[in-house]
Design a protein around this motif. Structure first.
Motif, mmCIF file in Angstrom:
data_model
loop_
_atom_site.group_PDB
_atom_site.id
_atom_site.type_symbol
_atom_site.label_atom_id
_atom_site.label_comp_id
_atom_site.label_asym_id
_atom_site.label_seq_id
_atom_site.Cartn_x
_atom_site.Cartn_y
_atom_site.Cartn_z
ATOM 1 N N ARG A 22 8.668 56.098 126.025
ATOM 2 C CA ARG A 22 8.254 55.488 124.747
ATOM 3 C C ARG A 22 7.108 55.947 124.274
ATOM 4 O O ARG A 22 6.290 56.108 125.015
ATOM 5 N N ILE A 23 6.888 56.115 122.801
ATOM 6 C CA ILE A 23 5.550 56.820 122.098
ATOM 7 C C ILE A 23 4.725 55.433 122.126
ATOM 8 O O ILE A 23 5.327 54.649 121.415
ATOM 9 N N VAL A 24 3.579 55.501 122.722
ATOM 10 C CA VAL A 24 2.535 54.271 122.356
ATOM 11 C C VAL A 24 1.547 54.845 121.378
ATOM 12 O O VAL A 24 1.047 53.759 120.719
ATOM 13 N N THR A 25 1.086 55.956 121.179
ATOM 14 C CA THR A 25 0.307 56.389 120.144
ATOM 15 C C THR A 25 0.454 57.808 119.953
ATOM 16 O O THR A 25 1.302 58.489 120.552
ATOM 17 N N ARG A 26 -0.316 58.250 118.922
ATOM 18 C CA ARG A 26 -0.319 59.846 118.604
ATOM 19 C C ARG A 26 -1.858 60.183 118.639
ATOM 20 O O ARG A 26 -2.890 59.513 118.250
ATOM 21 N N VAL A 27 -2.031 61.559 118.925
ATOM 22 C CA VAL A 27 -3.438 62.018 119.107
ATOM 23 C C VAL A 27 -3.074 63.462 118.432
ATOM 24 O O VAL A 27 -2.349 64.290 118.932
ATOM 25 N N ASN A 28 -3.520 63.699 117.204
ATOM 26 C CA ASN A 28 -3.161 64.784 116.346
ATOM 27 C C ASN A 28 -1.782 64.820 116.070
ATOM 28 O O ASN A 28 -1.045 64.138 115.686
ATOM 29 N N ASP A 29 -1.202 66.045 116.783
ATOM 30 C CA ASP A 29 0.118 66.270 116.452
ATOM 31 C C ASP A 29 0.806 65.940 118.023
ATOM 32 O O ASP A 29 2.074 66.569 118.136
ATOM 33 N N TYR A 30 0.390 65.281 118.736
ATOM 34 C CA TYR A 30 0.916 65.064 120.015
ATOM 35 C C TYR A 30 1.250 63.486 120.221
ATOM 36 O O TYR A 30 0.475 62.623 119.795
ATOM 37 N N ASP A 31 2.415 63.372 120.828
ATOM 38 C CA ASP A 31 2.901 61.955 121.496
ATOM 39 C C ASP A 31 2.084 61.634 122.625
ATOM 40 O O ASP A 31 2.163 62.261 123.702
ATOM 41 N N VAL A 32 1.674 60.485 122.696
ATOM 42 C CA VAL A 32 1.279 59.797 124.071
ATOM 43 C C VAL A 32 2.462 58.828 124.472
ATOM 44 O O VAL A 32 2.777 58.014 123.539
ATOM 45 N N ARG A 33 3.098 59.253 125.400
ATOM 46 C CA ARG A 33 4.506 58.568 125.879
ATOM 47 C C ARG A 33 4.215 57.981 127.289
ATOM 48 O O ARG A 33 3.629 58.543 128.253
ATOM 49 N N ILE A 34 4.775 56.950 127.265
ATOM 50 C CA ILE A 34 4.941 56.333 128.944
ATOM 51 C C ILE A 34 6.362 56.190 129.142
ATOM 52 O O ILE A 34 7.381 55.917 128.366
ATOM 53 N N GLU A 51 3.191 70.378 129.849
ATOM 54 C CA GLU A 51 3.231 69.281 129.936
ATOM 55 C C GLU A 51 2.353 68.518 130.770
ATOM 56 O O GLU A 51 2.382 68.617 132.050
ATOM 57 N N PHE A 52 1.878 67.240 130.199
ATOM 58 C CA PHE A 52 0.701 66.712 131.143
ATOM 59 C C PHE A 52 1.488 65.247 131.616
ATOM 60 O O PHE A 52 2.040 64.647 130.825
ATOM 61 N N PHE A 53 0.982 65.138 132.785
ATOM 62 C CA PHE A 53 1.436 63.842 133.489
ATOM 63 C C PHE A 53 0.340 63.222 134.086
ATOM 64 O O PHE A 53 -0.498 63.755 134.896
ATOM 65 N N LEU A 54 0.338 61.892 133.800
ATOM 66 C CA LEU A 54 -0.645 60.882 134.799
ATOM 67 C C LEU A 54 0.244 59.898 135.040
ATOM 68 O O LEU A 54 1.081 59.094 134.522
ATOM 69 N N VAL A 55 0.115 59.613 136.533
ATOM 70 C CA VAL A 55 0.762 58.365 137.126
ATOM 71 C C VAL A 55 -0.038 57.109 137.121
ATOM 72 O O VAL A 55 -1.215 56.996 137.520
ATOM 73 N N LEU A 56 0.561 56.444 136.433
ATOM 74 C CA LEU A 56 -0.034 54.955 136.061
ATOM 75 C C LEU A 56 0.351 54.039 137.308
ATOM 76 O O LEU A 56 -0.806 53.350 137.783
ATOM 77 N N ASP A 57 1.184 54.102 138.078
ATOM 78 C CA ASP A 57 1.605 53.419 139.040
ATOM 79 C C ASP A 57 2.737 54.033 140.032
ATOM 80 O O ASP A 57 3.615 54.776 139.555
ATOM 81 N N GLY A 58 2.726 53.958 141.322
ATOM 82 C CA GLY A 58 3.747 54.383 142.129
ATOM 83 C C GLY A 58 3.228 55.889 142.315
ATOM 84 O O GLY A 58 2.225 56.366 142.447
ATOM 85 N N VAL A 80 -3.429 63.237 138.009
ATOM 86 C CA VAL A 80 -2.844 64.064 136.776
ATOM 87 C C VAL A 80 -2.302 65.337 137.064
ATOM 88 O O VAL A 80 -2.854 66.126 138.242
ATOM 89 N N PHE A 81 -1.467 65.870 136.408
ATOM 90 C CA PHE A 81 -1.119 67.237 136.742
ATOM 91 C C PHE A 81 -0.510 67.767 135.278
ATOM 92 O O PHE A 81 0.135 67.248 134.504
ATOM 93 N N THR A 82 -0.393 69.099 135.077
ATOM 94 C CA THR A 82 0.045 69.828 133.849
ATOM 95 C C THR A 82 0.887 70.942 134.432
ATOM 96 O O THR A 82 0.620 71.742 135.208
ATOM 97 N N VAL A 83 2.039 70.912 133.909
ATOM 98 C CA VAL A 83 3.012 71.817 134.042
ATOM 99 C C VAL A 83 2.877 73.032 133.190
ATOM 100 O O VAL A 83 3.087 72.585 132.018
ATOM 101 N N PRO A 84 2.902 73.930 133.453
ATOM 102 C CA PRO A 84 2.653 75.070 132.364
ATOM 103 C C PRO A 84 3.738 75.464 131.740
ATOM 104 O O PRO A 84 4.899 75.270 132.265
ATOM 105 N N LEU A 100 2.424 58.391 132.264
ATOM 106 C CA LEU A 100 1.971 58.651 130.875
ATOM 107 C C LEU A 100 1.979 60.215 130.805
ATOM 108 O O LEU A 100 1.622 60.912 131.587
ATOM 109 N N MET A 101 2.498 60.505 129.407
ATOM 110 C CA MET A 101 2.672 62.029 129.257
ATOM 111 C C MET A 101 1.960 62.194 127.861
ATOM 112 O O MET A 101 2.074 61.440 126.807
ATOM 113 N N PHE A 102 1.488 63.624 127.592
ATOM 114 C CA PHE A 102 1.259 64.041 126.448
ATOM 115 C C PHE A 102 1.910 65.226 126.049
ATOM 116 O O PHE A 102 2.211 66.251 126.867
#
Length: 131
Positions: A22-34, A51-58, A80-84, A100-102
């Motif tokens: 789900r998109i929670v907000t946008r930063v420039n041309d990027y979706d911030v998704r949870i 693809e950027f990942f942040l683990v919020l829980d678990g 956090v981790f970024t998949v190239p 959470l993903m960008f």
């Protein structure tokens, strides 16, 4: 998008679907998704974006197919981790996780190249929230 703070806990509590960001907000041309995730996603790659990942829980596991072979990265809560771009990867969460993903707006959750999509995976771009 909202001009007010967005409580991520409330946003996560507003849906139950797994592997359906789900998109929670946008930063420039990027979706911030949870997303809530559990079990395995599919092998896929994003040809034109990292693809950027942040683990919020678990805990999230990300298997990667790299030139040197296959490996799995374990991401505990807060990591956090970024998949190239162009790297085949398969996220999984055996015990469930919230992430959470960008990603650039409109990015498909199954990437540009992917395995067959099972019924429980939403392949479309993220859905907006009314947060």
């Amino acid at each position: 998008m909202s001009n007010e703070p967005i409580p991520l806990g409330e946003a996560l509590a507003s849906f139950d679907a797994l592997w359906s960001p789900r998109i929670v907000t946008r930063v420039n041309d990027y979706d911030v998704r949870i997303a809530k995730v559990e079990g395995e996603h599919i092998w896929h790659a994003h040809d034109d974006t990292d693809e950027f990942f942040l683990v919020l829980d678990g805990e999230l596991h990300i298997s990667l197919r790299e030139p040197g072979g296959e490996r799995t990265v374990l991401l505990p809560q807060g990591a956090v981790f970024t998949v190239p771009r162009g790297t085949e990867h398969k996220p999984s969460a055996p015990s469930g996780a919230a992430i959470l993903m960008f990603e650039p707006a409109g990015t498909l959750t199954v990437g540009d190249r992917h395995d067959e999509i099972p019924d429980h995976v939403d392949s479309t771009a993220g859905h907006g929230l009314n947060a």
